[in-house]
Design an enzyme around this catalytic site. Sequence first.
Site, mmCIF file in Angstrom:
data_model
loop_
_atom_site.group_PDB
_atom_site.id
_atom_site.type_symbol
_atom_site.label_atom_id
_atom_site.label_comp_id
_atom_site.label_asym_id
_atom_site.label_seq_id
_atom_site.Cartn_x
_atom_site.Cartn_y
_atom_site.Cartn_z
ATOM 1 C CB SER A 7 16.699 59.397 44.367
ATOM 2 O OG SER A 7 17.852 60.212 44.225
ATOM 3 C CG HIS A 32 18.511 56.305 41.591
ATOM 4 N ND1 HIS A 32 18.666 55.621 40.400
ATOM 5 C CD2 HIS A 32 18.805 57.608 41.327
ATOM 6 C CE1 HIS A 32 19.016 56.467 39.444
ATOM 7 N NE2 HIS A 32 19.113 57.673 39.988
ATOM 8 C CG ASP A 34 20.747 60.823 41.375
ATOM 9 O OD1 ASP A 34 20.682 60.297 40.259
ATOM 10 O OD2 ASP A 34 19.751 61.066 42.081
ATOM 11 C CG MET A 36 25.038 64.780 40.115
ATOM 12 S SD MET A 36 23.703 65.937 40.499
ATOM 13 C CE MET A 36 23.311 65.437 42.173
ATOM 14 C CG HIS A 65 21.894 58.635 37.022
ATOM 15 N ND1 HIS A 65 20.864 59.550 37.107
ATOM 16 C CD2 HIS A 65 22.490 58.862 35.813
ATOM 17 C CE1 HIS A 65 20.855 60.294 36.017
ATOM 18 N NE2 HIS A 65 21.833 59.896 35.220
ATOM 19 C CG MET A 67 23.820 62.580 36.237
ATOM 20 S SD MET A 67 22.518 63.443 37.152
ATOM 21 C CE MET A 67 22.555 62.532 38.693
ATOM 22 C CG MET A 136 17.899 61.742 32.881
ATOM 23 S SD MET A 136 17.862 61.245 34.614
ATOM 24 C CE MET A 136 17.720 62.834 35.435
ATOM 25 C CG ASP A 174 16.221 59.965 38.109
ATOM 26 O OD1 ASP A 174 15.575 60.628 38.947
ATOM 27 O OD2 ASP A 174 17.461 59.820 38.166
#
Length: 215
Positions: A7, A32, A34, A36, A65, A67, A136, A174
């Site tokens: 990540s 990966h 993330d 946000m 991913h 979010m 998660m 994750d």
Amino acid sequence: MIKIAPSILAADLMNMKEEIELVDNFGAEYIHIDVMDGHYVENIAFGPNIVKSLRPITKKILDVHLMITPVSKYIDAFIKAGTDIISFHPDADKNSKDIIKQIKSNNCKVGIAVHPKINISDIEIFLDDIDCVIVMTVVPGFGGQKFMHSEVNKIIELNNIKKQKNLKFEIEVDGGINHETGKICRDNNANVLVAGSYIFSSGKENYKKMINSLR
């Protein structure tokens, strides 16, 4: 086969190209990312531009991913940037079925991410149509949190459903992944492990060792 997904939330942002090349060369299958927005989670991180920047650096799977809320209006930008897999939280947008269709229609794989507050029964209606489920094992939003052992039950439940219905989705985990928690996940049939701090905080000379220790 166990797939490792470093990540980049935990990577050295000032040396991102080198970081990606190192984990790529040391055998990571996924990268990966993330994303946000400060709404679905309190933190803010990354957007389509990071995917666009990483795409020329690696041929490995770019595993995004989301979010964020809402979800649907940003899907096309991430696909255009070069994303291979987009996972999102169905509790972040009311149009989850349409989002799944939107992603798949653009020749991109799609996943559902499961917040610790969400039950597998809440997302079971999507399992026939998706490529992966991210369980998660921390509350999403920040790196470096401790592994929530209670969430292992979701890995077990997903694997049972997968067997019973003969489905093909991958089970990705994750949050708080290290040598010990990774083994717990593997032993319960998860096959994709996301690791941030465990890899990137170990020192560049140890990246290969950390990645291999998760297998």
